[in-house]
Design a protein around this motif. Structure first.
Motif, mmCIF file in Angstrom:
data_model
loop_
_atom_site.group_PDB
_atom_site.id
_atom_site.type_symbol
_atom_site.label_atom_id
_atom_site.label_comp_id
_atom_site.label_asym_id
_atom_site.label_seq_id
_atom_site.Cartn_x
_atom_site.Cartn_y
_atom_site.Cartn_z
ATOM 1 N N GLU A 245 -32.065 -7.890 -29.379
ATOM 2 C CA GLU A 245 -32.969 -7.887 -30.521
ATOM 3 C C GLU A 245 -34.367 -8.311 -30.085
ATOM 4 O O GLU A 245 -34.542 -9.382 -29.488
ATOM 5 N N PRO A 246 -35.412 -7.522 -30.375
ATOM 6 C CA PRO A 246 -36.773 -7.950 -30.016
ATOM 7 C C PRO A 246 -37.230 -9.116 -30.894
ATOM 8 O O PRO A 246 -36.972 -9.132 -32.104
ATOM 9 N N ALA A 247 -37.886 -10.086 -30.289
ATOM 10 C CA ALA A 247 -38.359 -11.277 -31.011
ATOM 11 C C ALA A 247 -39.781 -11.027 -31.491
ATOM 12 O O ALA A 247 -40.760 -11.376 -30.823
ATOM 13 N N PHE A 248 -39.903 -10.400 -32.653
ATOM 14 C CA PHE A 248 -41.220 -10.079 -33.187
ATOM 15 C C PHE A 248 -41.967 -11.336 -33.620
ATOM 16 O O PHE A 248 -41.401 -12.220 -34.267
ATOM 17 N N ASP A 249 -43.237 -11.403 -33.258
ATOM 18 C CA ASP A 249 -44.133 -12.432 -33.791
ATOM 19 C C ASP A 249 -44.872 -11.811 -34.966
ATOM 20 O O ASP A 249 -45.946 -11.226 -34.826
ATOM 21 N N GLU A 250 -44.287 -11.932 -36.154
ATOM 22 C CA GLU A 250 -44.797 -11.206 -37.318
ATOM 23 C C GLU A 250 -46.148 -11.713 -37.792
ATOM 24 O O GLU A 250 -46.834 -11.023 -38.557
ATOM 25 N N SER A 251 -46.552 -12.884 -37.353
ATOM 26 C CA SER A 251 -47.838 -13.414 -37.805
ATOM 27 C C SER A 251 -49.007 -12.546 -37.338
ATOM 28 O O SER A 251 -50.036 -12.485 -38.004
ATOM 29 N N GLY A 252 -48.843 -11.873 -36.214
ATOM 30 C CA GLY A 252 -49.924 -11.034 -35.694
ATOM 31 C C GLY A 252 -49.744 -9.569 -35.971
ATOM 32 O O GLY A 252 -50.511 -8.744 -35.468
ATOM 33 N N LEU A 253 -48.731 -9.199 -36.765
ATOM 34 C CA LEU A 253 -48.427 -7.798 -37.038
ATOM 35 C C LEU A 253 -48.740 -7.476 -38.488
ATOM 36 O O LEU A 253 -48.015 -7.879 -39.403
ATOM 37 N N LYS A 254 -49.845 -6.777 -38.708
ATOM 38 C CA LYS A 254 -50.270 -6.436 -40.059
ATOM 39 C C LYS A 254 -50.039 -4.960 -40.394
ATOM 40 O O LYS A 254 -49.815 -4.611 -41.549
ATOM 41 N N ARG A 255 -50.124 -4.101 -39.382
ATOM 42 C CA ARG A 255 -50.018 -2.656 -39.594
ATOM 43 C C ARG A 255 -49.046 -2.057 -38.583
ATOM 44 O O ARG A 255 -48.636 -2.710 -37.625
ATOM 45 N N GLY A 256 -48.695 -0.803 -38.820
ATOM 46 C CA GLY A 256 -47.826 -0.112 -37.880
ATOM 47 C C GLY A 256 -48.410 -0.066 -36.487
ATOM 48 O O GLY A 256 -47.699 -0.177 -35.490
ATOM 49 N N LYS A 257 -49.730 0.106 -36.404
ATOM 50 C CA LYS A 257 -50.393 0.154 -35.094
ATOM 51 C C LYS A 257 -50.169 -1.150 -34.323
ATOM 52 O O LYS A 257 -50.027 -1.134 -33.094
ATOM 53 N N ASP A 258 -50.150 -2.285 -35.037
ATOM 54 C CA ASP A 258 -49.925 -3.578 -34.381
ATOM 55 C C ASP A 258 -48.515 -3.649 -33.809
ATOM 56 O O ASP A 258 -48.306 -4.161 -32.710
ATOM 57 N N VAL A 259 -47.548 -3.131 -34.557
ATOM 58 C CA VAL A 259 -46.158 -3.127 -34.093
ATOM 59 C C VAL A 259 -46.023 -2.275 -32.840
ATOM 60 O O VAL A 259 -45.386 -2.671 -31.862
ATOM 61 N N LEU A 260 -46.636 -1.085 -32.856
ATOM 62 C CA LEU A 260 -46.565 -0.196 -31.700
ATOM 63 C C LEU A 260 -47.209 -0.843 -30.472
ATOM 64 O O LEU A 260 -46.660 -0.758 -29.368
ATOM 65 N N ARG A 261 -48.353 -1.485 -30.668
ATOM 66 C CA ARG A 261 -49.047 -2.142 -29.556
ATOM 67 C C ARG A 261 -48.185 -3.277 -28.975
ATOM 68 O O ARG A 261 -48.051 -3.401 -27.757
ATOM 69 N N TRP A 262 -47.587 -4.068 -29.858
ATOM 70 C CA TRP A 262 -46.746 -5.186 -29.402
ATOM 71 C C TRP A 262 -45.522 -4.681 -28.646
ATOM 72 O O TRP A 262 -45.180 -5.185 -27.572
ATOM 73 N N LEU A 263 -44.849 -3.691 -29.210
ATOM 74 C CA LEU A 263 -43.662 -3.141 -28.557
ATOM 75 C C LEU A 263 -43.991 -2.542 -27.202
ATOM 76 O O LEU A 263 -43.249 -2.724 -26.222
ATOM 77 N N ASP A 264 -45.097 -1.806 -27.138
ATOM 78 C CA ASP A 264 -45.502 -1.191 -25.880
ATOM 79 C C ASP A 264 -45.763 -2.259 -24.812
ATOM 80 O O ASP A 264 -45.361 -2.096 -23.647
ATOM 81 N N GLN A 265 -46.395 -3.360 -25.204
ATOM 82 C CA GLN A 265 -46.646 -4.452 -24.259
ATOM 83 C C GLN A 265 -45.345 -5.081 -23.779
ATOM 84 O O GLN A 265 -45.179 -5.363 -22.584
ATOM 85 N N GLN A 266 -44.414 -5.282 -24.715
ATOM 86 C CA GLN A 266 -43.136 -5.891 -24.348
ATOM 87 C C GLN A 266 -42.317 -4.992 -23.418
ATOM 88 O O GLN A 266 -41.744 -5.454 -22.434
#
Length: 274
Positions: A245-266
Protein backbone atom coordinates in the motif's frame (compact mmCIF):
# COMPACT_ATOMS: atom_id res chain seq x y z
CA UNK A 1 -19.47 17.69 -21.35
CA UNK A 2 -19.82 14.27 -19.71
CA UNK A 3 -16.50 12.87 -18.57
CA UNK A 4 -17.82 10.82 -15.64
CA UNK A 5 -18.20 7.72 -17.80
CA UNK A 6 -15.43 5.52 -19.13
CA UNK A 7 -15.80 5.49 -22.89
CA UNK A 8 -14.38 2.17 -24.06
CA UNK A 9 -15.65 2.22 -27.65
CA UNK A 10 -15.08 4.99 -30.18
CA UNK A 11 -16.93 4.97 -33.52
CA UNK A 12 -15.96 7.40 -36.27
CA UNK A 13 -18.03 8.25 -39.33
CA UNK A 14 -17.37 10.91 -41.93
CA UNK A 15 -21.00 11.80 -42.65
CA UNK A 16 -24.08 12.45 -40.46
CA UNK A 17 -26.13 10.04 -42.59
CA UNK A 18 -23.61 7.26 -41.81
CA UNK A 19 -23.93 7.96 -38.09
CA UNK A 20 -27.73 8.32 -37.96
CA UNK A 21 -28.69 4.61 -37.70
CA UNK A 22 -25.92 3.96 -35.15
CA UNK A 23 -27.01 6.91 -33.00
CA UNK A 24 -30.56 5.51 -33.01
CA UNK A 25 -29.59 1.89 -32.36
CA UNK A 26 -27.17 2.55 -29.50
CA UNK A 27 -29.40 5.32 -28.04
CA UNK A 28 -26.64 7.92 -28.21
CA UNK A 29 -27.24 11.52 -27.11
CA UNK A 30 -25.51 14.51 -28.66
CA UNK A 31 -23.01 16.30 -26.43
CA UNK A 32 -23.93 19.92 -27.08
CA UNK A 33 -20.84 21.17 -25.21
CA UNK A 34 -18.62 19.89 -28.03
CA UNK A 35 -18.61 22.35 -30.91
CA UNK A 36 -15.91 21.44 -33.49
CA UNK A 37 -17.48 18.02 -34.19
CA UNK A 38 -20.83 16.33 -33.67
CA UNK A 39 -20.26 13.88 -30.79
CA UNK A 40 -22.86 11.39 -29.52
CA UNK A 41 -22.53 9.46 -26.27
CA UNK A 42 -24.05 6.78 -24.10
CA UNK A 43 -22.51 5.15 -21.03
CA UNK A 44 -19.49 3.66 -22.80
CA UNK A 45 -19.72 4.55 -26.53
CA UNK A 46 -18.50 7.79 -28.10
CA UNK A 47 -19.45 8.35 -31.75
CA UNK A 48 -17.92 11.25 -33.66
CA UNK A 49 -18.97 12.65 -37.05
CA UNK A 50 -15.71 14.06 -38.37
CA UNK A 51 -16.66 15.37 -41.79
CA UNK A 52 -15.30 13.97 -45.09
CA UNK A 53 -11.61 13.70 -45.94
CA UNK A 54 -8.41 12.58 -44.29
CA UNK A 55 -7.64 15.81 -42.45
CA UNK A 56 -11.11 15.97 -40.92
CA UNK A 57 -10.93 12.34 -39.82
CA UNK A 58 -7.52 12.79 -38.18
CA UNK A 59 -8.64 15.94 -36.40
CA UNK A 60 -11.85 14.34 -35.16
CA UNK A 61 -10.02 11.37 -33.70
CA UNK A 62 -7.35 13.47 -32.00
CA UNK A 63 -9.92 15.87 -30.58
CA UNK A 64 -12.26 13.27 -29.10
CA UNK A 65 -9.45 11.11 -27.77
CA UNK A 66 -8.05 14.14 -25.94
CA UNK A 67 -11.48 14.86 -24.44
CA UNK A 68 -12.93 11.43 -23.75
CA UNK A 69 -10.22 8.75 -23.70
CA UNK A 70 -10.22 7.08 -20.29
CA UNK A 71 -9.11 3.50 -20.92
CA UNK A 72 -5.71 2.24 -21.98
CA UNK A 73 -6.86 0.25 -25.00
CA UNK A 74 -10.09 1.66 -26.48
CA UNK A 75 -12.00 -0.07 -29.25
CA UNK A 76 -11.87 2.14 -32.36
CA UNK A 77 -14.09 1.51 -35.38
CA UNK A 78 -14.55 3.43 -38.62
CA UNK A 79 -17.95 2.83 -40.23
CA UNK A 80 -18.78 4.32 -43.60
CA UNK A 81 -19.52 3.93 -47.28
CA UNK A 82 -17.14 3.08 -50.11
CA UNK A 83 -17.25 2.72 -53.87
CA UNK A 84 -16.12 -0.23 -55.98
CA UNK A 85 -15.92 -1.13 -59.64
CA UNK A 86 -18.50 -3.92 -59.60
CA UNK A 87 -19.37 -4.91 -56.03
CA UNK A 88 -23.12 -4.92 -55.42
CA UNK A 89 -24.62 -1.96 -53.56
CA UNK A 90 -25.17 -2.72 -49.88
CA UNK A 91 -22.42 -5.31 -49.50
CA UNK A 92 -20.50 -5.04 -46.22
CA UNK A 93 -16.73 -5.55 -45.96
CA UNK A 94 -14.26 -5.64 -43.10
CA UNK A 95 -11.06 -4.07 -44.40
CA UNK A 96 -7.89 -6.17 -44.27
CA UNK A 97 -5.60 -3.79 -46.21
CA UNK A 98 -5.67 0.01 -46.50
CA UNK A 99 -3.76 1.72 -49.31
CA UNK A 100 -3.13 5.46 -49.12
CA UNK A 101 -3.17 6.55 -52.76
CA UNK A 102 -1.44 9.87 -51.99
CA UNK A 103 1.46 8.64 -49.84
CA UNK A 104 1.76 5.07 -51.12
CA UNK A 105 1.74 3.70 -47.56
CA UNK A 106 -0.09 0.46 -46.80
CA UNK A 107 -1.73 -0.55 -43.52
CA UNK A 108 -2.85 -4.03 -42.51
CA UNK A 109 -5.49 -4.12 -39.75
CA UNK A 110 -5.08 -7.20 -37.53
CA UNK A 111 -8.15 -9.36 -38.10
CA UNK A 112 -8.03 -11.39 -34.89
CA UNK A 113 -11.80 -11.20 -34.41
CA UNK A 114 -14.18 -13.42 -36.34
CA UNK A 115 -15.22 -11.24 -39.32
CA UNK A 116 -18.98 -10.60 -39.43
CA UNK A 117 -18.76 -10.31 -43.23
CA UNK A 118 -16.39 -10.70 -46.17
CA UNK A 119 -13.02 -8.95 -46.12
CA UNK A 120 -11.44 -6.81 -48.83
CA UNK A 121 -8.77 -4.19 -49.49
CA UNK A 122 -9.51 -0.47 -49.62
CA UNK A 123 -7.84 2.51 -51.28
CA UNK A 124 -8.03 5.98 -49.68
CA UNK A 125 -7.67 9.09 -51.82
CA UNK A 126 -7.96 12.83 -51.17
CA UNK A 127 -10.46 13.32 -53.98
CA UNK A 128 -13.41 11.14 -55.05
CA UNK A 129 -12.45 8.31 -57.40
CA UNK A 130 -15.08 8.39 -60.14
CA UNK A 131 -13.42 6.22 -62.80
CA UNK A 132 -13.97 2.90 -60.99
CA UNK A 133 -10.80 1.51 -62.57
CA UNK A 134 -9.24 -0.04 -59.43
CA UNK A 135 -9.78 -3.52 -57.95
CA UNK A 136 -10.05 -2.09 -54.42
CA UNK A 137 -12.85 -0.44 -52.51
CA UNK A 138 -12.39 3.36 -52.47
CA UNK A 139 -13.02 5.96 -49.77
CA UNK A 140 -11.56 9.26 -48.51
CA UNK A 141 -10.87 8.61 -44.80
CA UNK A 142 -9.74 5.09 -43.87
CA UNK A 143 -5.97 5.54 -44.09
CA UNK A 144 -6.12 8.66 -41.91
CA UNK A 145 -8.41 6.84 -39.48
CA UNK A 146 -5.99 3.94 -39.13
CA UNK A 147 -2.82 6.05 -38.88
CA UNK A 148 -4.31 8.35 -36.24
CA UNK A 149 -6.12 5.66 -34.25
CA UNK A 150 -2.87 3.68 -33.98
CA UNK A 151 -1.56 6.47 -31.73
CA UNK A 152 -4.31 5.79 -29.20
CA UNK A 153 -4.89 2.01 -29.21
CA UNK A 154 -3.38 -1.27 -30.37
CA UNK A 155 -3.81 -2.60 -33.89
CA UNK A 156 -6.12 -5.47 -32.93
CA UNK A 157 -8.69 -2.97 -31.65
CA UNK A 158 -8.68 -0.71 -34.73
CA UNK A 159 -11.00 -1.81 -37.55
CA UNK A 160 -12.83 -0.42 -40.61
CA UNK A 161 -16.24 -1.54 -41.87
CA UNK A 162 -17.36 -0.29 -45.28
CA UNK A 163 -20.68 -0.62 -47.11
CA UNK A 164 -20.73 -0.39 -50.90
CA UNK A 165 -22.65 2.74 -51.88
CA UNK A 166 -21.68 3.20 -55.53
CA UNK A 167 -20.22 1.37 -58.52
CA UNK A 168 -19.95 1.73 -62.29
CA UNK A 169 -23.66 1.15 -62.81
CA UNK A 170 -24.71 3.46 -59.94
CA UNK A 171 -22.04 6.18 -59.64
CA UNK A 172 -21.32 8.32 -56.60
CA UNK A 173 -23.18 11.41 -57.83
CA UNK A 174 -26.45 9.50 -57.41
CA UNK A 175 -25.95 8.86 -53.68
CA UNK A 176 -28.61 10.33 -51.36
CA UNK A 177 -28.26 10.69 -47.55
CA UNK A 178 -31.39 8.60 -46.87
CA UNK A 179 -29.96 5.82 -49.02
CA UNK A 180 -26.68 5.89 -47.08
CA UNK A 181 -28.50 5.67 -43.74
CA UNK A 182 -30.51 2.72 -45.02
CA UNK A 183 -27.37 0.92 -46.22
CA UNK A 184 -25.70 1.32 -42.81
CA UNK A 185 -28.89 0.43 -40.90
CA UNK A 186 -29.12 -2.90 -42.73
CA UNK A 187 -25.82 -3.94 -41.19
CA UNK A 188 -26.28 -2.76 -37.60
CA UNK A 189 -26.38 -6.39 -36.29
CA UNK A 190 -23.01 -7.11 -37.93
CA UNK A 191 -21.55 -3.87 -36.57
CA UNK A 192 -22.80 -4.70 -33.08
CA UNK A 193 -21.38 -8.23 -33.30
CA UNK A 194 -17.94 -6.92 -34.31
CA UNK A 195 -17.96 -4.36 -31.48
CA UNK A 196 -18.82 -7.10 -28.99
CA UNK A 197 -15.90 -9.24 -30.14
CA UNK A 198 -13.54 -6.26 -30.05
CA UNK A 199 -14.73 -5.36 -26.54
CA UNK A 200 -14.07 -8.92 -25.36
CA UNK A 201 -10.59 -8.76 -26.89
CA UNK A 202 -9.94 -5.41 -25.19
CA UNK A 203 -10.66 -7.01 -21.81
CA UNK A 204 -8.01 -9.66 -22.50
CA UNK A 205 -5.45 -7.05 -23.59
CA UNK A 206 -6.12 -4.53 -20.82
CA UNK A 207 -4.63 -5.36 -17.40
CA UNK A 208 -6.98 -5.45 -14.38
CA UNK A 209 -7.76 -2.12 -12.77
CA UNK A 210 -5.16 -1.53 -10.04
CA UNK A 211 -6.13 -1.20 -6.41
CA UNK A 212 -6.82 2.36 -5.22
CA UNK A 213 -7.69 3.56 -8.73
CA UNK A 214 -11.39 4.11 -8.08
CA UNK A 215 -10.73 5.56 -4.65
CA UNK A 216 -8.27 8.13 -5.98
CA UNK A 217 -10.47 9.06 -8.95
CA UNK A 218 -13.35 9.74 -6.55
CA UNK A 219 -11.13 11.69 -4.15
CA UNK A 220 -9.27 13.88 -6.67
CA UNK A 221 -10.05 15.38 -10.06
CA UNK A 222 -8.25 13.71 -12.98
CA UNK A 223 -8.68 14.51 -16.65
CA UNK A 224 -9.22 11.60 -19.02
CA UNK A 225 -5.52 11.45 -19.97
CA UNK A 226 -4.49 11.80 -16.32
CA UNK A 227 -6.62 8.75 -15.45
CA UNK A 228 -4.63 6.71 -17.93
CA UNK A 229 -1.38 7.99 -16.35
CA UNK A 230 -2.71 7.16 -12.89
CA UNK A 231 -3.58 3.61 -13.89
CA UNK A 232 -0.13 3.07 -15.41
CA UNK A 233 1.66 4.45 -12.33
CA UNK A 234 -0.40 2.32 -9.95
CA UNK A 235 0.30 -0.80 -12.04
CA UNK A 236 4.05 -0.05 -11.92
CA UNK A 237 3.84 0.54 -8.18
CA UNK A 238 2.07 -2.80 -7.62
CA UNK A 239 4.67 -4.70 -9.66
CA UNK A 240 7.69 -3.03 -8.05
CA UNK A 241 6.42 -3.23 -4.46
CA UNK A 242 4.59 -6.57 -4.58
CA UNK A 243 1.28 -4.76 -4.02
CA UNK A 244 2.38 -2.81 -0.97
CA UNK A 245 0.00 0.00 0.00
CA UNK A 246 1.47 3.42 -0.91
CA UNK A 247 1.77 5.77 2.08
CA UNK A 248 0.18 8.92 0.68
CA UNK A 249 0.95 12.23 2.36
CA UNK A 250 -2.48 13.72 1.69
CA UNK A 251 -1.60 17.09 3.19
CA UNK A 252 0.33 18.00 0.04
CA UNK A 253 -2.11 16.46 -2.45
CA UNK A 254 -4.79 18.88 -3.62
CA UNK A 255 -5.34 17.87 -7.26
CA UNK A 256 -4.93 14.86 -9.50
CA UNK A 257 -1.73 16.38 -10.86
CA UNK A 258 -0.27 16.35 -7.32
CA UNK A 259 -1.08 12.65 -6.94
CA UNK A 260 0.54 11.81 -10.27
CA UNK A 261 3.66 13.82 -9.39
CA UNK A 262 3.95 12.12 -5.98
CA UNK A 263 3.44 8.63 -7.37
CA UNK A 264 5.95 9.22 -10.16
CA UNK A 265 8.55 10.34 -7.61
CA UNK A 266 7.91 7.32 -5.41
CA UNK A 267 8.11 4.86 -8.29
CA UNK A 268 11.35 6.45 -9.54
CA UNK A 269 12.97 5.94 -6.12
CA UNK A 270 12.23 2.22 -5.91
CA UNK A 271 15.31 0.03 -6.32
CA UNK A 272 14.76 -3.11 -8.34
CA UNK A 273 16.79 -5.69 -10.19
CA UNK A 274 16.05 -8.17 -12.92
Amino acid sequence: MNQANEYKTFIYTALPCEAKPLVAHFKLKKDTAVEPFAVYLNRDICLTVTGPGKSAMSAGIAYTQALFASVEHPVMLNVGIAGHKDRDLGMLFLIDKIIDLDSGRNHYPSLVCHPPCATDSLQTASIPQVQYDQPHLCDMEASAFYETAARFSCGELIQCLKVISDNQQTPAENIEPKQVSALIAAHVPAIEALLAEMAALAKLITPPEPRLFKQLVQQYHFTASERVQLKNLLCRWDVLTDHREPAFDESGLKRGKDVLRWLDQQVSQIDFCL
